[in-house]
Design a protein around this motif. Structure first.
Motif, PDB file in Angstrom:
ATOM      1  N   ILE A  12      46.465  50.761  33.138  1.00 25.15           N
ATOM      2  CA  ILE A  12      46.012  49.290  33.455  1.00 25.15           C
ATOM      3  C   ILE A  12      47.187  48.289  33.102  1.00 25.15           C
ATOM      4  CG2 ILE A  12      44.774  47.648  32.580  1.00 25.15           C
ATOM      5  CD1 ILE A  12      42.671  50.031  31.841  1.00 25.15           C
ATOM      6  N   LEU A  13      48.013  48.479  31.917  1.00 22.39           N
ATOM      7  CA  LEU A  13      49.061  47.474  31.802  1.00 22.39           C
ATOM      8  C   LEU A  13      50.027  47.506  32.985  1.00 22.39           C
ATOM      9  CD1 LEU A  13      49.722  47.668  27.911  1.00 22.39           C
ATOM     10  CD2 LEU A  13      48.254  46.198  29.073  1.00 22.39           C
ATOM     11  N   SER A  14      50.146  48.505  33.629  1.00 25.58           N
ATOM     12  CA  SER A  14      51.340  48.608  34.725  1.00 25.58           C
ATOM     13  C   SER A  14      50.617  47.896  35.834  1.00 25.58           C
ATOM     14  CB  SER A  14      51.365  50.042  34.944  1.00 25.58           C
ATOM     15  OG  SER A  14      50.496  50.550  35.623  1.00 25.58           O
ATOM     16  N   MET A  15      49.568  47.313  35.928  1.00 28.69           N
ATOM     17  CA  MET A  15      49.036  46.747  37.005  1.00 28.69           C
ATOM     18  C   MET A  15      49.167  45.145  36.762  1.00 28.69           C
ATOM     19  SD  MET A  15      45.954  49.000  38.328  1.00 28.69           S
ATOM     20  CE  MET A  15      46.159  50.978  38.676  1.00 28.69           C
ATOM     21  N   TRP A  16      49.311  44.600  35.456  1.00 27.62           N
ATOM     22  CA  TRP A  16      49.070  43.241  35.556  1.00 27.62           C
ATOM     23  C   TRP A  16      50.451  42.657  35.946  1.00 27.62           C
ATOM     24  CZ3 TRP A  16      47.635  44.413  29.581  1.00 27.62           C
ATOM     25  CH2 TRP A  16      46.358  44.911  29.777  1.00 27.62           C
ATOM     26  N   PHE A 327      40.171  43.394  36.378  1.00 25.57           N
ATOM     27  CA  PHE A 327      40.479  44.787  37.148  1.00 25.57           C
ATOM     28  C   PHE A 327      39.545  44.891  38.209  1.00 25.57           C
ATOM     29  CE2 PHE A 327      40.533  49.408  37.544  1.00 25.57           C
ATOM     30  CZ  PHE A 327      41.640  49.471  37.682  1.00 25.57           C
ATOM     31  N   VAL A 328      40.100  45.233  39.515  1.00 26.77           N
ATOM     32  CA  VAL A 328      39.073  45.524  40.811  1.00 26.77           C
ATOM     33  C   VAL A 328      39.361  46.872  40.887  1.00 26.77           C
ATOM     34  CG1 VAL A 328      38.917  45.084  43.229  1.00 26.77           C
ATOM     35  CG2 VAL A 328      39.895  43.282  41.692  1.00 26.77           C
ATOM     36  N   ASP A 329      38.050  47.384  41.106  1.00 33.00           N
ATOM     37  CA  ASP A 329      38.032  49.047  41.504  1.00 33.00           C
ATOM     38  C   ASP A 329      36.547  49.063  42.176  1.00 33.00           C
ATOM     39  OD1 ASP A 329      38.382  51.573  41.992  1.00 33.00           O
ATOM     40  OD2 ASP A 329      38.111  52.106  39.886  1.00 33.00           O
ATOM     41  N   LEU A 463      38.637  37.629  47.334  1.00 35.37           N
ATOM     42  CA  LEU A 463      39.307  37.372  45.859  1.00 35.37           C
ATOM     43  C   LEU A 463      40.349  38.379  45.676  1.00 35.37           C
ATOM     44  CD1 LEU A 463      35.975  36.678  45.320  1.00 35.37           C
ATOM     45  CD2 LEU A 463      37.165  34.996  43.952  1.00 35.37           C
ATOM     46  N   MET A 464      41.716  37.894  45.007  1.00 31.88           N
ATOM     47  CA  MET A 464      42.531  38.883  44.623  1.00 31.88           C
ATOM     48  C   MET A 464      43.109  38.560  43.505  1.00 31.88           C
ATOM     49  SD  MET A 464      44.578  40.262  48.132  1.00 31.88           S
ATOM     50  CE  MET A 464      45.229  41.518  47.039  1.00 31.88           C
ATOM     51  N   VAL A 465      43.384  39.433  42.548  1.00 33.49           N
ATOM     52  CA  VAL A 465      44.219  39.313  41.055  1.00 33.49           C
ATOM     53  C   VAL A 465      45.669  39.326  41.719  1.00 33.49           C
ATOM     54  CG1 VAL A 465      45.030  40.493  38.966  1.00 33.49           C
ATOM     55  CG2 VAL A 465      42.602  40.769  39.678  1.00 33.49           C
ATOM     56  N   PRO A 466      46.482  38.493  41.406  1.00 33.94           N
ATOM     57  CA  PRO A 466      47.917  38.265  41.862  1.00 33.94           C
ATOM     58  C   PRO A 466      48.671  39.480  41.404  1.00 33.94           C
ATOM     59  CG  PRO A 466      47.060  36.153  41.130  1.00 33.94           C
ATOM     60  CD  PRO A 466      45.894  36.984  40.931  1.00 33.94           C
ATOM     61  N   GLY A 467      49.298  40.079  42.478  1.00 33.03           N
ATOM     62  CA  GLY A 467      49.870  41.185  42.037  1.00 33.03           C
ATOM     63  C   GLY A 467      49.123  42.364  42.093  1.00 33.03           C
ATOM     64  N   GLY A 468      47.822  42.567  42.136  1.00 32.50           N
ATOM     65  CA  GLY A 468      47.047  43.644  42.296  1.00 32.50           C
ATOM     66  C   GLY A 468      46.885  44.245  43.675  1.00 32.50           C
ATOM     67  N   SER A 469      46.742  45.447  43.770  1.00 32.09           N
ATOM     68  CA  SER A 469      46.748  45.732  45.419  1.00 32.09           C
ATOM     69  C   SER A 469      45.511  45.878  45.881  1.00 32.09           C
ATOM     70  CB  SER A 469      47.095  47.371  45.343  1.00 32.09           C
ATOM     71  OG  SER A 469      46.253  48.096  44.552  1.00 32.09           O
ATOM     72  N   GLU A 470      44.244  45.925  45.390  1.00 30.17           N
ATOM     73  CA  GLU A 470      42.927  45.835  45.971  1.00 30.17           C
ATOM     74  C   GLU A 470      42.166  44.552  45.943  1.00 30.17           C
ATOM     75  OE1 GLU A 470      38.777  48.269  45.483  1.00 30.17           O
ATOM     76  OE2 GLU A 470      40.406  48.830  44.521  1.00 30.17           O
ATOM     77  N   PRO A 471      41.986  43.940  47.276  1.00 31.68           N
ATOM     78  CA  PRO A 471      41.124  42.732  47.276  1.00 31.68           C
ATOM     79  C   PRO A 471      39.458  42.999  46.942  1.00 31.68           C
ATOM     80  CG  PRO A 471      41.521  43.627  49.468  1.00 31.68           C
ATOM     81  CD  PRO A 471      42.193  44.603  48.409  1.00 31.68           C
ATOM     82  N   TYR A 472      38.976  41.989  46.508  1.00 28.39           N
ATOM     83  CA  TYR A 472      37.525  41.868  46.303  1.00 28.39           C
ATOM     84  C   TYR A 472      36.825  41.209  47.109  1.00 28.39           C
ATOM     85  CZ  TYR A 472      33.091  41.816  43.988  1.00 28.39           C
ATOM     86  OH  TYR A 472      31.534  41.752  44.028  1.00 28.39           O
ATOM     87  N   HIS A 473      35.924  41.668  47.830  1.00 29.79           N
ATOM     88  CA  HIS A 473      34.924  41.127  48.734  1.00 29.79           C
ATOM     89  C   HIS A 473      33.650  40.848  48.427  1.00 29.79           C
ATOM     90  CE1 HIS A 473      38.093  41.802  51.894  1.00 29.79           C
ATOM     91  NE2 HIS A 473      37.881  43.082  51.519  1.00 29.79           N
ATOM     92  N   TYR A 474      33.208  39.390  48.254  1.00 34.52           N
ATOM     93  CA  TYR A 474      32.020  39.000  47.740  1.00 34.52           C
ATOM     94  C   TYR A 474      31.107  38.292  48.948  1.00 34.52           C
ATOM     95  CZ  TYR A 474      28.425  37.090  44.773  1.00 34.52           C
ATOM     96  OH  TYR A 474      27.069  36.712  44.088  1.00 34.52           O
TER      97      TYR A 474
END
Length: 767
Positions: A12-16, A327-329, A463-474
């Motif tokens: 998890i830390l590696s994704m921050w 975290f987005v999953d 929406l996205m967590v900056p640096g994250g690979s997966e977007p979240y659609h709401y």
């Protein structure tokens, strides 16, 4: 279980994402000498994501690999969520130049940025800010370390441990040896060199014994103290000095509790007495290396309580120094990270202090994180207002899809809608979307169920967590039901008529338009002489003057008012629901109107007929008694029934009523019939529209007549003796006009008019 949790945290830390910090010289963010260790924090933007550390001493350069760092007293923590790497080095770490008062550290930091290898040096000298306790225990994240003073080791109470060193008494009389013990098991002694090969470090400094071991060594064991799991390594070192033996009992014991989440707190337990014979215990608690006394910690929301010889620490989720991450999953989840630092000071029955320091990274489980949407639309405003709230502060709204059309943020200045961002009191973010109901993006359709117009907006937030690979659609959807109002044309006056314009709406199919009782169709437009264009955007209808549908008022030589009306009818019931009426004032030197009730109203200009030298004159029709309603020089206005004032009736497919405007000089005694100069005026009606004329002898036309003004010189016709050529094979009933009343009679095939029974007989010409 411990390995799996640690691996999960590392993943998890590696994704921050790296966040900004106040960068110090050469990327060093912080460097401090603390109570029992040296700490340095370096910006990852300078070092790159995988910095490599090396310890440097007189013997050379030593790479601090994961295994070697744990054995030698170094803890390297890459904190991507803070954008830094932190190195903690024990004052008793390998390759540190030390005595009991000063400690000198030398490091190389190797980085690779853009494929270029760079080595930087880092040097520091520390003096412990506080004196050493008789026994110091460090429970680091990757190793355990114990150091004791010589003096505290001397009054050793012999016990069953003595039996473990007897076999070594005669073999190595002066060399220090170590033996490890497990419950009910005593291992064979070994010297310090052999122990070092197995990953243990045993060292005698000026005044202290030091013992260090990584977690999970073969000689360690797990026990439970009051239900709390503890890892223990029990080492005894001894050496023969003449006729006596020195024994030092070194026990490394650390709570391995991973913590648990409970009601907004991260809870962590440790036994109150990790070491026996403890009479009093005090605690200090903090985050990121900062400590608060027990009472101050409680005032800051921490829980510090004892229960059944167990100390429970509770860290509130909103504690200053804690970190909340998203975290987005497949959904949005949140977790909290706490870099806990705990200091436990115990005093035994001999009044000797034991200080135990814990460094722990505590991570809460992933929990679903709900977003909040609210439809704040006010129908009267005609604007969709949609609120999206509780957005985590480490997420960004990157784009929005509206009814299938995608828009990236930030929006351009010419956008037809707007999105505003606000920071909420709880440090979350909110986004408010505003869009007009009439926006082309909004889907509009008539709802028969509600008998109203349905406006619908389907929204998909990305929406996205900056640096994250997966977007979240709401996604969410909002609707608005509006009562359907009949459409209203925009009407404008022109010099030659009235123009009506209507912008098309989705509800157009609910309505139909008519001029009077006649539906507005292309056939009607062509037949009546209207001008119409109809495309996907607008309907434009122009009604030229004197076309059917006009109503005229206040007619004079100055001009007249013309009114035209378009009716809006319900498509299903044909009931009139609304209308657009436009009245305009028109100016014209000449005009003629033929009304449905048989009135001819004409304004004519006789300037081309009346010689200027003959003015003034008297104007009249065939019948001299029919004089103008209004005169202005050579312009005259007449209004009279079509079948009066000497009008001539002509039947040939239609019925035409013809008369002539004549003039007589006021000084000329000639009779009007001797003057053939004038202007011919006529009104033509369709026979089909005059059905009542032939049944009840009353002039009522279904439509207005068509008028003409003819500027020509014609001779007043003489009364014929024979009939004009007509395509008529039977008598036709037509009314004649006498005074102000029509009288019934018959035009025979010879063109003679015979009154009805009891009326006098006369003649009319049929041309």
């Amino acid at each position: 279980m411990t390995f799996m949790l640690g691996f999960g945290v590392a993943l998890i830390l590696s994704m921050w994402t790296t966040v900004g910090c106040d960068v110090l010289a050469q990327g060093v963010l912080q460097m401090e000498c603390r109570e029992h260790y040296f700490m340095v924090a370096i910006d990852l933007a300078v070092t790159g994501p995988n910095p490599q550390f090396e310890a440097v001493d007189m013997t050379g350069v030593h790479a601090l690999t994961e295994k070697y760092a744990a054995e030698c007293g170094y803890s390297i923590n890459i904190l991507s969520f803070l954008g830094l790497v932190e190195l903690r080095a024990s004052y008793f770490s390998c390759h540190t130049k030390k005595n009991d008062e000063t400690f000198v550290f030398n490091f190389n930091v190797n980085t690779s940025i853009d494929g270029k290898e760079v080595t930087n040096t880092l040097n520091a000298t520390c003096s412990p800010p506080l004196p050493w306790a008789p026994r110091e225990v460090s429970c680091e994240v990757n190793y355990m370390e114990v150091s004791v003073q010589y003096e505290s080791a001397c009054p050793h109470k012999l016990s069953e441990d003595w039996s473990s060193v007897r076999p070594a008494y005669s073999t190595s009389p002066s060399e220090w040896q170590v033996t490890f013990q497990k419950p009910d098991v005593v291992l064979a002694p070994m010297n310090f060199t052999e122990a070092r090969k197995q990953g243990y470090l045993l060292e005698l400094t000026n005044g202290r014994f030091v013992f260090r071991t990584p977690y999970g060594q073969p000689d360690s064991y797990i026990t439970k103290e009051n239900g709390v799991q503890v890892e223990v390594v029990h080492a005894s070192i001894f050496s023969r000095r003449g006729w006596f033996v020195i024994i030092v009992d070194l026990v490394a014991a650390c709570s391995t509790n991973q913590g648990m989440s409970s009601d907004g707190y991260m809870m962590w337990d440790t036994p109150e007495a990790l070491y026996s014979s403890v009479s009093t215990t005090q605690f200090s608690i903090g985050l990121n290396g900062d400590l608060l006394g027990q009472e101050n910690a409680k005032q800051n929301g921490f829980i510090v309580e004892k229960h059944n010889n167990t100390v429970r620490i509770g860290i509130p989720y909103n504690a200053v120094g804690g970190y909340r991450k998203t975290f987005v999953d497949g959904g949005i989840f949140e977790f909290h990270i706490f870099l806990m630092y705990l200091k436990q000071v115990s005093v035994d029955d001999y009044r000797r202090e034991t200080v135990v320091r814990f460094h722990r990274t505590l991570v809460t489980p992933l929990t679903p994180y709900p977003l909040v949407t609210e439809d704040q639309t006010v129908l009267q405003d005609g604007v969709f207002t949609v609120f999206l709230g509780n957005v985590p502060d480490d997420m960004e709204l990157t784009s929005i899809q509206l009814n299938g059309q995608q828009f990236k943020l930030p929006l351009p200045s010419d956008s037809t809608f707007m999105i505003t961002e606000e920071v909420q009191p709880d440090n979350t973010y909110s986004y408010t979307l505003k869009m007009l109901f009439s926006d082309p993006l909004v889907v509009q359709e008539f709802s028969k169920e509600h008998a109203a117009m349905l406006h619908q907006l389907n929204i998909n937030y990305t929406l996205m967590v900056p640096g994250g690979s997966e977007p979240y659609h709401y996604t969410t959807s909002v609707t608005a039901l509006l009562d359907v109002s009949p459409p209203v044309f925009e009407a404008n006056c022109t010099a030659s008529g009235i123009t009506f314009m209507l912008g098309h709406q989705p509800s157009d199919y609910l309505w139909e338009f008519s001029i009077g009782t006649d539906l507005l169709t292309m056939e009607l437009v062509t037949r009546r002489g209207y001008i119409m264009s109809n495309n996907s955007q607008t309907l434009v209808l122009t009604a030229p003057l004197f076309t059917r549908g006009f109503d005229y008022r206040d007619v004079s030589l100055r001009g007249f008012y013309g009114t035209f009306e378009i009716l809006v009818r319900d498509h299903d019931t044909s009931r009139v629901r609304a209308s657009t009426i436009k009245t305009c004032f028109f100016e014209s030197r000449e005009f003629i109107m033929c009304s449905t009730d048989g009135m001819m109203t004409v304004a004519a200009d006789l300037s081309g007929v009346v010689p200027s030298g003959q003015m003034p004159v008297n104007f009249h029709l065939y019948n001299k008694l029919c004089v103008p309603n209004e005169v202005n020089g050579t312009r005259v206005l007449f209004s009279f029934p079509v079948n009066s004032c000497g009008s001539v009736v002509k039947l040939r497919g239609n019925v035409t009523y013809k008369n002539k405007i004549l003039y007589t000089p006021k000084k000329n005694k000639l009779r009007s019939r001797d003057n053939n100069e004038g202007v011919t005026v006529q009104c033509t009606y369709s026979i089909n529209s005059l059905s009542r004329l032939f049944s009840v002898f009353k002039f009522e036309s279904d439509t207005e007549g068509v008028g003409n003004i003819i500027h020509s010189v014609q001779t007043t016709p003489a009364l014929p003796t024979t009939a004009a050529p007509l395509q008529i094979r039977m008598p036709i009933h037509l009314p004649a006009y006498q005074g102000n009343q029509y009288i019934s009679g018959i035009y025979d095939l010879a063109g003679s008019f015979r009154k009805g029974k009891g009326s006098r007989q006369g003649k009319k010409n049929i041309l």
